[in-house]
Design a protein around this motif. Structure first.
Motif, PDB file in Angstrom:
ATOM      1  N   ILE A  73       7.921  37.064  20.140  1.00 40.26           N
ATOM      2  CA  ILE A  73       8.797  36.661  19.036  1.00 40.26           C
ATOM      3  C   ILE A  73       9.203  35.205  19.225  1.00 40.26           C
ATOM      4  O   ILE A  73       9.054  34.634  20.316  1.00 40.26           O
ATOM      5  N   SER A  74       9.718  34.628  18.158  1.00 40.03           N
ATOM      6  CA  SER A  74      10.146  33.229  18.184  1.00 40.03           C
ATOM      7  C   SER A  74      11.610  33.133  18.583  1.00 40.03           C
ATOM      8  O   SER A  74      12.338  34.137  18.601  1.00 40.03           O
ATOM      9  N   ILE A  75      12.056  31.931  18.853  1.00 38.94           N
ATOM     10  CA  ILE A  75      13.454  31.721  19.225  1.00 38.94           C
ATOM     11  C   ILE A  75      14.378  32.050  18.059  1.00 38.94           C
ATOM     12  O   ILE A  75      15.493  32.529  18.252  1.00 38.94           O
ATOM     13  N   GLU A  76      13.899  31.844  16.833  1.00 34.59           N
ATOM     14  CA  GLU A  76      14.708  32.189  15.667  1.00 34.59           C
ATOM     15  C   GLU A  76      14.919  33.695  15.583  1.00 34.59           C
ATOM     16  O   GLU A  76      16.022  34.168  15.259  1.00 34.59           O
ATOM     17  N   GLU A  77      13.866  34.461  15.878  1.00 39.91           N
ATOM     18  CA  GLU A  77      13.992  35.920  15.859  1.00 39.91           C
ATOM     19  C   GLU A  77      14.907  36.402  16.974  1.00 39.91           C
ATOM     20  O   GLU A  77      15.642  37.384  16.807  1.00 39.91           O
ATOM     21  N   VAL A  78      14.866  35.729  18.122  1.00 41.39           N
ATOM     22  CA  VAL A  78      15.771  36.085  19.225  1.00 41.39           C
ATOM     23  C   VAL A  78      17.217  35.912  18.800  1.00 41.39           C
ATOM     24  O   VAL A  78      18.052  36.819  18.975  1.00 41.39           O
ATOM     25  N   ASN A  79      17.538  34.767  18.245  1.00 38.87           N
ATOM     26  CA  ASN A  79      18.918  34.498  17.832  1.00 38.87           C
ATOM     27  C   ASN A  79      19.364  35.453  16.727  1.00 38.87           C
ATOM     28  O   ASN A  79      20.509  35.921  16.720  1.00 38.87           O
ATOM     29  N   MET A  80      18.466  35.740  15.794  1.00 35.75           N
ATOM     30  CA  MET A  80      18.823  36.642  14.706  1.00 35.75           C
ATOM     31  C   MET A  80      19.096  38.052  15.233  1.00 35.75           C
ATOM     32  O   MET A  80      20.060  38.711  14.820  1.00 35.75           O
ATOM     33  N   ALA A  81      18.259  38.522  16.175  1.00 36.98           N
ATOM     34  CA  ALA A  81      18.456  39.868  16.725  1.00 36.98           C
ATOM     35  C   ALA A  81      19.746  39.959  17.532  1.00 36.98           C
ATOM     36  O   ALA A  81      20.442  40.978  17.496  1.00 36.98           O
ATOM     37  N   LYS A  82      20.066  38.902  18.285  1.00 40.93           N
ATOM     38  CA  LYS A  82      21.308  38.916  19.074  1.00 40.93           C
ATOM     39  C   LYS A  82      22.540  38.946  18.190  1.00 40.93           C
ATOM     40  O   LYS A  82      23.589  39.472  18.578  1.00 40.93           O
ATOM     41  N   GLU A  83      22.431  38.376  16.996  1.00 38.84           N
ATOM     42  CA  GLU A  83      23.574  38.345  16.079  1.00 38.84           C
ATOM     43  C   GLU A  83      23.612  39.536  15.142  1.00 38.84           C
ATOM     44  O   GLU A  83      24.585  39.727  14.420  1.00 38.84           O
ATOM     45  N   THR A  84      22.558  40.350  15.115  1.00 32.20           N
ATOM     46  CA  THR A  84      22.528  41.516  14.227  1.00 32.20           C
ATOM     47  C   THR A  84      23.488  42.585  14.743  1.00 32.20           C
ATOM     48  O   THR A  84      23.375  43.024  15.889  1.00 32.20           O
TER      49      THR A  84
END
Length: 763
Positions: free
Chosen positions: A349-360
Motif C-alpha cells: 500500500i501507499s503512504i496515503e493509504e496508510v494514513n487513511m487507514a490509521k485515521e479510519t
C-alpha cells in the motif's frame, strides 16, 4: 478445499509412513550412508598409502637406483634412465621418468582406528533412537488439518456454577475460501506474520536468526526493545495452533519445524494460507477469520476494509493480550499501526493509504455474546493463558470455577451504572468497583467500567487493574508505619503551615483538602479526617523508602524505585491499581496478614492439569497496629470534623472502616472500606484522565456507590464490630463521666492522671 484422502494414498511419503515415521526413516538411511562413507574412506586411505610401495616395485624393474650426493636425510632419489625393453613391453609403453622425490610414509595402525568407527556408529544409532522417541514418535498427521477440527470448549463459571462465558472453537467457526477474502486482508496477514511466506519451505532460517539475535540483545540490554520477536512462519503458526501445544520447549520447536516441512509437501501455499485463516484464534470466542470479523465488527470477512483487516491481521500473534475486548484494548490499535507500516514497507500500500487507514474509525459490535461479568471473565482468561497457554485455553476443554458471585456482581454493576448516570453534569463518565473476601483473598465481584460494551468511552478498559493516582486513600500505609514505630492513636501532631526545600526545586508547601489548619490534633483525628499536613510530617520523619518498601510488601507492584517519589507519595503521588490497593485494606481486615488476591477456585479437564498455586499468608503489619487502624477508620466521631456526623461513610448499626481519596485536579475519586467479611473498593472518574467538575470526597462520587453496596452486603447481618487482639491494652482517656477508650500496643499506653498535684506553693 480439495480432498486429500486420495492424495495420501498416492503420496510417496505415505510409503515411508508405513515403515515408521518419514523423517526417522530418512534419518536412518542417512546414518547408513554415513557409516558406509566412512568405511569407503578407510579403504581408499589404505590403498592410497600403498601406492608408493607399488610404484617403487615398478621402478625397480625398469630403472636402477642411485643415491644422490648431498640429498637431504630421509629422502630417496630415484634416477630413471635407460629402460629395459622387455619390461616396457610388459608395461605397454616406454618408461622415461624425470626425477621423483618420494617422502617416507608410515602406515597407520588400523587396529586403533577400528573401534572409533564402531563407537561413531553406536553414537549415531543412539542419537537416532532418541530423536525418534522424543520428536518423531508422537507426531500428529498433518492430513487431519483438512478433514477434522477439534471441538473442546473451555467454560468459565462463577462460584455457584453459573456459566459466565464459554470459549469454544468448532461450534463458533465458519470456514472460508481464500479467494473470498479481500486482497488487503491477505497482504496484511503476510506482511504482519511472514513476509517470505511464498519463498520458503515451511521454516525461515533468516527469521529464526533475526528473532534469536533480537531477543538475545534485548534480554542482555544491548539494545532497547518493546517486545520479544518470533521467528515462526505462517506454516509453523498453523502447526502450533492446530497440531501441537504452545509449550515453549526445544522439543516442541523441533516438532513444529518438522511438521511445517511435512505440511509444505502435502499442501500448496494457497491451501496452507486458507487453513491458517480457518484455524488461528483472533481472541475471545472468535476462531478463524470469518468469526473474527463477525465477533469484532459484525460483518463478513469478505466485507472488511483496510483498517479492519489490518487490526484483525495483527491479533493472532497474541489474541488474548491484543484483543480490543481484552484487558488492554489500546494494544490492538498499536498493533494495527505496526501492520500498516509493514504493509507500506513491503510495497502493498501507499503512504496515503496508510494514513487513511490509521485515521479510519473502527466501529466494534456494541453488544456482548452471552457473557456475564465481562471484565472479570477477560481477567480470568488472561490468567489462564499465562498458566496454560493460548492453545489449551481455547482448545483444551477446561472447566473453570471462579471466585465470582454473580449476584454480587450484578448488584455492584447496577450501583455503579446508576450513580455514574447521575454524575454526568459533573463531567463524570465512568466508574469501577471490587468486592473481595478478606478471609480468603477471593474476588467476589469485579466491574472494570460502567459499561463494558461502551466503545465510545473505552468501556473495555478494566480500571480495576489500571494504574491511577489514589489520593488520600493511600494514607493508612503511612500511619501503619507510624503506629509500628511506637506512636499511638492519641499521639498529638501539629497541623500547621510548613514548607520543605529540596535543592534545585521549588519549596513544597502542602495544604489540607479544606484549605485550613487545625492546630494540635491526634493521629486518630488526623487520619480519620484525612488531614494532609500531619501525614506529610509523619512521612518526613519516617522516610519515603520505608513507605515504598511497605507498599511492595503489601502487594503494590507499581512502586518500582523509591528515588522517583517524594513526600507527596503519602497524598497519592504514586500510581496504584484499585485491585492492589483494595487488597491492602483486606490485609488490615485480616489482622495484617497479606496474601495476593485470586480469581480461580479450580480448573479441570479431560487430562491432568497442573495445580494452581496456593497463596501463603505473610504477616506484614502486626495485628495490634492493624486493629488500631481499623478502629480509627471506623470512628465516625473522629472523621466528623471533615465529613460530618451523618456522611455516607457511616453505615448505621455496623462498625465499618473506610477511607476516601481524591487525586490532583479531581481526576480520580476513591472510597475503600471493609468489615471482617467484605472489602469494597470504588473508583469514579474519566478514562481519558480529564478532571471532574466537582466531586467532594466522602459526599459524592465513589462514596455513595460504596455506601449502597455495603448496605446491600450487610442486609440482615448482625451488627459488625472489629475484635481487638488479646495483647492490646485498653485505656480510658476521658476524665469525665463519659468514658473514651482506646487501645494501645504494650509499652505505648499513656498514664492518665485526672487529678494532677499542683506545682509549687499556692498563694
Amino acid at each position: 478445499m480439495p480432498d486429500h484422502n486420495s492424495t495420501k494414498q498416492t503420496n510417496p511419503l505415505h510409503l515411508l509412513e508405513l515403515l515408521g515415521k518419514p523423517i526417522f526413516f530418512l534419518f536412518t538411511i542417512l546414518g547408513v550412508f554415513f557409516i558406509s562413507y566412512l568405511h569407503l574412506i578407510k579403504v581408499f586411505v589404505h590403498q592410497l598409502l600403498n601406492i608408493p610401495k607399488r610404484l617403487r616395485t615398478v621402478l625397480n624393474r625398469n630403472s636402477w637406483l642411485q643415491a644422490k650426493k648431498g640429498s637431504p636425510a630421509g629422502e630417496r632419489t630415484v634416477l630413471v634412465g635407460k629402460s629395459r625393453p622387455k619390461r616396457s613391453d610388459l608395461i605397454g609403453f616406454p618408461l622415461h621418468f624425470p626425477k621423483i622425490t618420494l617422502p617416507r610414509f608410515s602406515r597407520p595402525n588400523f587396529r586403533l582406528t577400528q573401534p572409533l568407527f564402531t563407537l561413531l556408529s553406536f553414537v549415531i544409532i543412539i542419537i537416532g533412537l532418541t530423536f525418534y522417541q522424543l520428536i518423531l514418535r508422537d507426531l500428529p498427521d498433518p492430513h487431519t488439518l483438512s478433514t477434522s477440527l477439534p471441538a473442546l470448549s473451555t467454560k468459565i463459571y462463577d462460584r455457584n456454577h453459573i456459566l459466565l462465558y464459554q470459549i469454544y472453537r468448532d461450534e463458533n467457526r465458519t470456514l472460508i475460501n481464500l479467494e473470498d477474502l479481500p486482497n488487503h486482508l491477505v497482504n496484511a496477514t503476510i506482511a504482519a506474520e511472514d513476509k517470505s511466506f511464498y519463498h520458503h519451505l515451511g521454516i525461515s532460517p533468516t527469521a529464526i536468526i533475526r528473532a534469536f539475535y533480537s531477543n538475545t540483545t534485548c534480554s542482555l540490554r544491548i539494545q532497547s526493545c518493546t517486545s520479544l520477536q518470533g521467528g515462526s512462519t505462517i506454516t509453523q503458526q498453523l502447526v502450533k495452533n492446530a497440531l501441537l501445544t504452545p509449550e515453549r520447549t526445544l522439543t516442541r520447536k523441533l516438532k513444529e519445524a518438522i511438521l511445517a516441512l511435512w505440511i509444505e509437501t502435502i499442501y500448496t501455499k494457497d491451501e496452507i494460507l486458507e487453513l491458517y485463516f480457518n484455524y488461528v484464534p483472533y481472541g475471545g470466542t472468535a476462531y478463524g477469520i470469518e468469526e473474527g470479523a463477525r465477533y469484532y465488527f459484525d460483518k463478513s470477512s469478505s466485507d472488511l476494509n483496510l483498517a479492519e483487516s489490518t487490526l484483525l491481521a495483527g491479533l493472532p500473534i497474541a489474541p488474548t493480550t491484543l484483543s480490543p475486548f481484552g484487558v488492554n484494548p489500546y494494544l490492538a490499535k498499536h498493533r494495527q499501526d505496526q501492520v500498516l507500516d509493514r504493509m507500506r514497507g513491503e510495497g502493498y500500500i501507499s503512504i496515503e493509504e496508510v494514513n487513511m487507514a490509521k485515521e479510519t474509525p473502527l466501529t466494534f459490535r456494541s453488544k456482548g455474546n452471552g457473557i456475564f461479568a465481562p471484565h472479570f471473565v477477560m481477567y480470568v482468561q488472561d490468567l489462564l493463558v499465562q498458566k496454560f497457554g493460548e492453545n489449551m485455553v481455547h482448545r483444551g476443554g477446561i472447566e473453570v470455577i471462579t471466585t465470582l458471585d454473580l449476584s454480587l456482581q450484578k448488584m455492584l454493576e447496577k450501583n455503579i451504572s446508576s450513580e455514574v448516570a447521575q454524575l454526568k453534569h459533573l463531567n463524570v463518565s465512568n466508574g469501577a468497583g471490587l468486592i473481595l473476601d478478606p478471609l480468603t483473598g477471593e474476588i467476589l465481584a469485579m466491574a472494570g467500567s460502567r459499561d463494558f460494551f461502551d466503545t465510545e468511552h473505552d468501556g473495555q478498559v478494566n480500571i480495576t487493574i489500571s494504574q491511577r493516582q489514589p489520593g488520600s486513600s493511600i494514607k493508612p500505609l503511612t500511619y501503619a508505619l507510624a503506629l509500628g514505630s511506637g506512636l499511638t492513636p492519641s499521639t498529638r501532631i501539629d497541623d500547621s503551615p510548613i514548607c520543605f526545600n529540596s535543592r534545585g526545586q521549588a519549596p513544597y508547601c502542602p495544604k489540607n483538602y479544606d484549605g485550613k489548619f487545625h492546630g494540635s490534633v491526634t493521629l486518630r483525628t488526623a487520619l480519620a479526617s484525612s488531614y494532609n499536613i500531619p501525614a506529610i510530617k509523619l512521612l518526613n520523619s519516617l522516610g519515603v523508602d520505608r513507605l515504598v518498601t511497605l507498599g511492595k510488601n503489601l502487594g503494590i507492584t507499581t512502586w518500582d524505585d523509591s528515588s522517583q517519589y517524594g513526600l507527596a507519595l503519602t497524598l497519592g503521588g504514586g500510581d496504584v491499581t484499585l485491585l492492589e490497593l483494595t487488597n491492602t485494606y483486606a490485609t488490615l481486615a485480616r489482622g495484617g496478614s497479606y496474601f495476593p488476591t485470586h480469581a480461580i477456585l479450580s480448573t479441570t479437564n479431560h487430562t491432568t492439569l497442573p495445580p494452581l498455586p496456593s497463596p501463603q499468608p505473610k504477616q506484614i503489619i502486626s495485628p495490634g497496629v492493624a486493629y488500631q487502624l481499623s478502629n480509627i477508620l471506623s470512628d465516625n466521631q473522629a472523621r466528623s470534623p471533615a465529613f460530618g456526623y451523618r456522611s455516607v461513610l457511616n453505615i448505621p448499626g455496623h462498625q465499618v472502616a473506610v477511607k476516601t481519596g481524591t487525586s490532583n485536579y479531581l481526576r480520580d475519586n476513591w472510597t475503600i472500606g471493609y468489615t471482617s467479611d467484605y472489602v469494597v473498593g470504588i473508583w469514579v472518574g474519566n478514562n481519558d484522565n480529564t478532571s471532574m467538575s466537582s466531586v467532594a470526597s466522602g459526599i459524592t462520587g465513589a462514596s455513595p456507590i460504596w455506601n449502597t453496596t455495603f448496605q446491600s452486603l450487610l442486609t440482615d447481618s448482625p451488627p459488625h464490630t472489629f475484635s481487638p487482639p488479646a495483647n492490646l491494652i485498653k485505656v480510658n482517656l476521658s476524665c469525665t463521666d463519659i468514658p473514651h477508650y482506646d487501645y494501645f500496643v504494650p509499652g505505648t499506653e499513656p498514664h492518665i492522671n485526672c487529678n494532677p498535684e499542683p506545682e509549687g506553693e499556692i498563694l
